[in-house]
Motif scaffolding. Structure first.
Motif, PDB file in Angstrom:
ATOM      1  N   ASP A 219       1.591  95.534  85.244  1.00  0.00           N
ATOM      2  CA  ASP A 219       1.585  94.815  86.454  1.00  0.00           C
ATOM      3  C   ASP A 219       1.158  93.297  85.697  1.00  0.00           C
ATOM      4  O   ASP A 219      -0.246  92.998  85.509  1.00  0.00           O
ATOM      5  N   ALA A 220       2.171  92.470  86.967  1.00  0.00           N
ATOM      6  CA  ALA A 220       1.521  91.477  87.116  1.00  0.00           C
ATOM      7  C   ALA A 220       1.303  90.626  88.503  1.00  0.00           C
ATOM      8  O   ALA A 220       2.496  91.102  89.057  1.00  0.00           O
ATOM      9  N   PRO A 221       0.801  89.440  88.774  1.00  0.00           N
ATOM     10  CA  PRO A 221       0.583  88.950  90.480  1.00  0.00           C
ATOM     11  C   PRO A 221       1.727  88.547  91.189  1.00  0.00           C
ATOM     12  O   PRO A 221       2.099  87.928  90.024  1.00  0.00           O
ATOM     13  N   SER A 222       1.991  88.285  92.005  1.00  0.00           N
ATOM     14  CA  SER A 222       3.095  88.293  92.464  1.00  0.00           C
ATOM     15  C   SER A 222       2.888  87.821  94.330  1.00  0.00           C
ATOM     16  O   SER A 222       1.566  88.790  94.709  1.00  0.00           O
ATOM     17  N   GLY A 223       3.676  87.107  94.739  1.00  0.00           N
ATOM     18  CA  GLY A 223       3.326  86.838  95.849  1.00  0.00           C
ATOM     19  C   GLY A 223       2.212  85.747  96.327  1.00  0.00           C
ATOM     20  O   GLY A 223       1.282  85.385  95.746  1.00  0.00           O
ATOM     21  N   ARG A 224       2.256  85.458  97.506  1.00  0.00           N
ATOM     22  CA  ARG A 224       1.037  84.244  98.144  1.00  0.00           C
ATOM     23  C   ARG A 224      -0.482  85.137  97.349  1.00  0.00           C
ATOM     24  O   ARG A 224      -1.322  84.835  97.436  1.00  0.00           O
ATOM     25  N   GLY A 225      -0.282  85.980  98.169  1.00  0.00           N
ATOM     26  CA  GLY A 225      -1.684  87.137  97.493  1.00  0.00           C
ATOM     27  C   GLY A 225      -1.424  87.584  96.075  1.00  0.00           C
ATOM     28  O   GLY A 225      -2.927  87.567  95.699  1.00  0.00           O
TER      29      GLY A 225
ATOM     30  N   VAL B 273       2.107  93.918  91.073  1.00  0.00           N
ATOM     31  CA  VAL B 273       3.484  94.318  91.584  1.00  0.00           C
ATOM     32  C   VAL B 273       3.923  94.919  89.802  1.00  0.00           C
ATOM     33  O   VAL B 273       3.535  94.283  89.018  1.00  0.00           O
ATOM     34  N   SER B 274       4.190  96.103  90.047  1.00  0.00           N
ATOM     35  CA  SER B 274       5.057  96.204  88.947  1.00  0.00           C
ATOM     36  C   SER B 274       5.843  95.886  88.615  1.00  0.00           C
ATOM     37  O   SER B 274       6.678  94.679  89.430  1.00  0.00           O
ATOM     38  N   SER B 275       7.264  95.861  87.761  1.00  0.00           N
ATOM     39  CA  SER B 275       7.696  95.402  87.211  1.00  0.00           C
ATOM     40  C   SER B 275       9.644  96.067  87.784  1.00  0.00           C
ATOM     41  O   SER B 275       9.351  97.147  87.744  1.00  0.00           O
ATOM     42  N   PRO B 276      10.349  95.596  88.130  1.00  0.00           N
ATOM     43  CA  PRO B 276      11.426  95.996  88.146  1.00  0.00           C
ATOM     44  C   PRO B 276      12.287  97.157  87.798  1.00  0.00           C
ATOM     45  O   PRO B 276      12.058  98.443  88.252  1.00  0.00           O
ATOM     46  N   VAL B 277      11.836  97.326  85.923  1.00  0.00           N
ATOM     47  CA  VAL B 277      12.432  98.742  85.510  1.00  0.00           C
ATOM     48  C   VAL B 277      10.741  99.453  85.436  1.00  0.00           C
ATOM     49  O   VAL B 277      11.619 100.705  85.734  1.00  0.00           O
ATOM     50  N   ALA B 278       9.932  98.912  85.754  1.00  0.00           N
ATOM     51  CA  ALA B 278       8.984 100.239  85.791  1.00  0.00           C
ATOM     52  C   ALA B 278       9.246 100.792  87.155  1.00  0.00           C
ATOM     53  O   ALA B 278       9.393 101.992  87.628  1.00  0.00           O
ATOM     54  N   GLN B 279       9.011  99.969  88.461  1.00  0.00           N
ATOM     55  CA  GLN B 279       9.651 100.659  89.830  1.00  0.00           C
ATOM     56  C   GLN B 279      11.484 101.359  89.718  1.00  0.00           C
ATOM     57  O   GLN B 279      11.533 102.505  90.508  1.00  0.00           O
ATOM     58  N   ARG B 280      12.132 101.123  89.032  1.00  0.00           N
ATOM     59  CA  ARG B 280      13.444 101.733  88.744  1.00  0.00           C
ATOM     60  C   ARG B 280      12.907 103.058  88.039  1.00  0.00           C
ATOM     61  O   ARG B 280      13.113 104.258  88.466  1.00  0.00           O
TER      62      ARG B 280
END
Length: 311
Positions: free
Chosen positions: A34-40, A44-51
């Motif tokens: 998981d990598a940090p994303s967005g202003r906060g 967040v999990s990768s698109p592949v992890a989410q799918r």
């Protein structure tokens, strides 16, 4: 056969879906942590992890595939083969040796052309008319393993890296499943890549995407499309960055970097003929038509872009 899929970004999801829908047994997925994303900057999990989670498939997120604990987990899954699409980490030989049929990579070029991280971007930037996708056995050397299959795809005059990659991801997913089928029934044999025609496609950095308005218009058009959507072509105006969407060629000659502004369009001079700006994104603002930007900041004809006085 039992497969463990490895991939990370959105472009790998069509292949994950194709494998999940095939007769092969998808027993696990490997992706980047998981990598940090967005202003906060929340993780967040990768698109592949989410799918994969939606599909109910176990997900492994090793910090690096050389980690002994990860390799133990991979062995426990007993995969016959590990298909991989844009995973994003170097797989060591100790991990490559785990599945009996190896790791099969889907790469978005017609190898041996454009080995490396950004094959689609460089194919557009170079003005190639045709590109493709190739499946090959992963080896330690960069994208140099023996190939199983290839598909070709015409590069359209208005293609961006985003639109072309989307088509290759969809078409390549079928090629990847067909490769797995051939490996399973023994009908497919890997063949060494040609020694001639090797070219490399390193990651396109932000500074690479800066437009030099003394370049020919055709070269600028290719550069902007190659850098769309990422990292985004850009120039400067009044010391601030201005991101550029795809441009079109105009039958007007202007000095390089000089603007010609009308109510409906903004033209910029190049080393040859002018180009017409499409969508632009001023620093700290949303994307908008170039004419709207010019009205908003009162850009007049004779102004210039590309000055070196960045703030």
């Amino acid at each position: 056969m039992r497969v463990v899929f490895a991939g990370t970004p959105e472009v790998a999801v069509p292949s994950l879906d194709a494998i999940a829908a095939s007769h092969h047994e998808l027993v696990g997925v490997v992706t980047r942590p998981d990598a940090p994303s967005g202003r906060g900057r929340r993780l967040v999990s990768s698109p592949v992890a989410q799918r994969a989670e939606e599909l109910g498939v176990p997900v492994l997120k090793p910090a690096h595939p050389r980690d002994p604990e990860f390799q133990e987990h991979l062995r426990a899954l007993e995969p016959h083969c590990c298909p991989v699409v844009a995973y994003g980490a170097l797989v060591p030989q100790s991990a490559l040796d785990i599945p009996p049929l190896g790791w099969v990579n889907l790469h978005f070029s017609a190898l041996p052309a454009w080995r490396g991280a950004a094959p689609v971007q460089w194919a557009i930037w170079a003005g190639d008319e045709v590109t493709g996708a190739t499946t090959f056995r992963l080896v330690k050397e960069l994208d140099a393993g023996p190939a199983f299959g290839v598909m070709t795809e015409l590069i359209r005059p208005d293609d961006t890296a985003g639109t072309l990659l989307e088509r290759l991801a969809e078409g390549g997913s079928g090629l990847l499943v067909a490769t797995l089928d051939g490996l399973e029934d023994g009908s497919l044999e890997a063949r060494p890549q040609q020694a001639e025609g090797v070219s490399y496609a390193p990651k396109v950095e932000v500074e690479d995407a800066r437009v030099d308005w003394t370049d020919p218009a055709v070269a600028i058009d290719r550069q902007v499309r190659a850098c769309t959507p990422a990292p985004g072509a850009w120039t400067t105006y009044d010391g601030e960055r201005l991101k550029l969407g795809p441009v079109t060629l105009a039958d007007v000659e202007l000095p390089a970097g000089e603007l010609l502004v009308t109510k409906r369009e903004v033209l910029v001079g190049t080393g040859t003929r002018a180009v017409r700006l499409g969508e632009v994104r001023p620093f700290g603002r949303k994307q908008m038509p170039a004419a709207d930007w010019a009205r908003g900041v009162r850009v007049g004809s004779g102004s210039t872009v590309g000055a070196t006085d960045e703030r």
